[in-house]
Design an enzyme around this catalytic site. Structure first.
Site, PDB file in Angstrom:
ATOM      1  N   GLY A  20      14.427   6.702   6.997  1.00 48.92           N
ATOM      2  CA  GLY A  20      14.681   7.835   7.808  1.00 48.92           C
ATOM      3  C   GLY A  20      13.965   7.942   9.589  1.00 48.92           C
ATOM      4  CG  ASP A  40      17.628  -1.425   6.009  1.00 51.27           C
ATOM      5  OD1 ASP A  40      18.389  -0.968   4.685  1.00 51.27           O
ATOM      6  OD2 ASP A  40      16.891  -0.331   6.590  1.00 51.27           O
ATOM      7  CG  LEU A  55      12.298  -7.524   4.725  1.00 47.76           C
ATOM      8  CD1 LEU A  55      11.041  -5.996   4.909  1.00 47.76           C
ATOM      9  CD2 LEU A  55      12.368  -7.842   6.879  1.00 47.76           C
ATOM     10  CG  ASN A 115      -0.693  10.083   4.085  1.00 45.77           C
ATOM     11  OD1 ASN A 115       0.572   9.399   5.125  1.00 45.77           O
ATOM     12  ND2 ASN A 115      -0.281  10.919   3.390  1.00 45.77           N
ATOM     13  CG  HIS A 116       0.892   7.625   0.331  1.00 48.49           C
ATOM     14  ND1 HIS A 116      -0.257   8.825  -0.164  1.00 48.49           N
ATOM     15  CD2 HIS A 116       1.276   8.678   1.023  1.00 48.49           C
ATOM     16  CE1 HIS A 116       0.877  10.140   0.037  1.00 48.49           C
ATOM     17  NE2 HIS A 116       1.519   9.821   0.954  1.00 48.49           N
ATOM     18  CE1 TYR A 142       5.411   3.282   0.611  1.00 52.08           C
ATOM     19  CE2 TYR A 142       3.706   5.359   1.302  1.00 52.08           C
ATOM     20  CZ  TYR A 142       4.660   4.650   1.406  1.00 52.08           C
ATOM     21  OH  TYR A 142       5.331   4.711   2.957  1.00 52.08           O
ATOM     22  CE  LYS A 146       4.055   1.218   3.314  1.00 53.09           C
ATOM     23  NZ  LYS A 146       5.268   0.360   4.836  1.00 53.09           N
ATOM     24  CB  SER A 171       4.550  14.466   6.987  1.00 56.74           C
ATOM     25  OG  SER A 171       4.021  14.158   6.527  1.00 56.74           O
ATOM     26  NE  ARG A 180      -1.160  16.535   1.917  1.00 57.98           N
ATOM     27  CZ  ARG A 180      -0.122  14.961   1.911  1.00 57.98           C
ATOM     28  NH1 ARG A 180       1.244  15.189   2.246  1.00 57.98           N
ATOM     29  NH2 ARG A 180      -0.615  14.244   1.631  1.00 57.98           N
TER      30      ARG A 180
END
Length: 273
Positions: A20, A40, A55, A115-116, A142, A146, A171, A180
């Site tokens: 995305g 990809d 990868l 942000n996670h 996930y 990060k 987002s 949110r």
């Protein structure tokens, strides 16, 4: 539209080019003076020259990395998955990317963090902003990946001199779809501005920044991103009336609204960021 800078164009390896955010950046980054080398795990629609490889395929990754000026690393699983899947794609894959960069002499990476990485952190009180120096509090495997990516970036700066800007993306969609998201929305155009700043700012070492537009309901301190030269131009507030009418305001007593990662501590956490 970005003004193309004077001077030679730079070649950037864009991993996760079919995803995305990768799809959005394929359309926006060239205007900043970048030629994109795409990679990809799956074919990139309309891009027959894209590298299609895992990868963890060291030879393919080294070949893709060879001769580029920098990397924008977006590849990996973007939702929660089993630990084994996250380990392969996000943890081992990111390590493989840094090893290839080291071997090929590439000295700048923009790492798509999230942000996670701080998803279990409470949402700041009104008027307060969460600092980029906030400690890791991942909400999922996930998010844990990060945290690993940020710490790996620090290691490769300290040990190998590879500079990284770790961007904790909120987002990144054409428009927010939940109340949110009004606080963490990063417009695609601002995302390109931020990535360009992260690619061109001098002396970044390893810098962690939040990836957000200049939202009226902002939760994050954007000062470190602005210090790179990032100038956000968009604000989610123009979507607020519609979203509030559809969903109502956030409820601080609702755990899905009270934590930085939203509903991701639930099971299974498959919602948008």
């Amino acid at each position: 539209m970005a003004e193309v800078p004077a001077g030679p164009r730079r070649t950037i390896l864009l991993t996760g080019a079919a995803g995305g955010v990768g799809t959005l950046m394929r359309g926006l980054l060239p205007a900043y003076g970048y030629d994109l080398r795409l990679m990809d795990l799956v074919a990139v629609e309309g891009e027959p020259d894209a590298v299609v490889a895992d990868l963890n395929d060291a030879a393919a990754l080294r070949a893709a990395m060879r001769g580029v000026d920098a990397v924008v690393h977006l590849a990996g699983i973007s939702l929660e998955a089993s630990f084994e899947q996250i380990l392969h794609a996000n943890i081992a894959g990111t390590h493989a990317l840094y090893e290839a960069a080291r071997a090929e002499g590439v000295r700048r990476v923009v790492f798509a963090s999230s942000n996670h990485a701080v998803g279990a952190t409470p949402v700041p009180s009104a008027g307060a902003l969460l600092a980029a120096s906030a400690p890791h509090r991942p909400d999922t495997y996930y998010g844990l990946s990060k945290c690993f990516g940020e710490d790996l970036a620090q290691l490769y700066w300290d040990k190998h001199g590879i500079e990284t800007v770790s961007v904790r993306i909120g987002s990144c969609f054409p428009e927010p779809t939940t109340v949110r998201m009004l606080s963490i929305w990063l417009s695609p155009e601002d995302c390109a501005r931020l990535f360009d700043a992260a690619l061109t700012a001098p002396g970044v070492g390893h810098t962690v920044v939040y990836g957000s537009s200049a939202n009226t309901r902002l939760w994050w301190d954007l000062a470190p991103a602005r210090a790179l030269g990032y100038e956000p131009r968009d604000d989610s507030e123009r979507f607020a009336e519609k979203l509030l009418a559809e969903h109502g305001p956030l409820d601080p007593a609702n755990p899905d609204h009270a934590l930085m990662g939203g509903p991701w501590l639930g099971s299974p956490p498959l919602w948008p960021h």
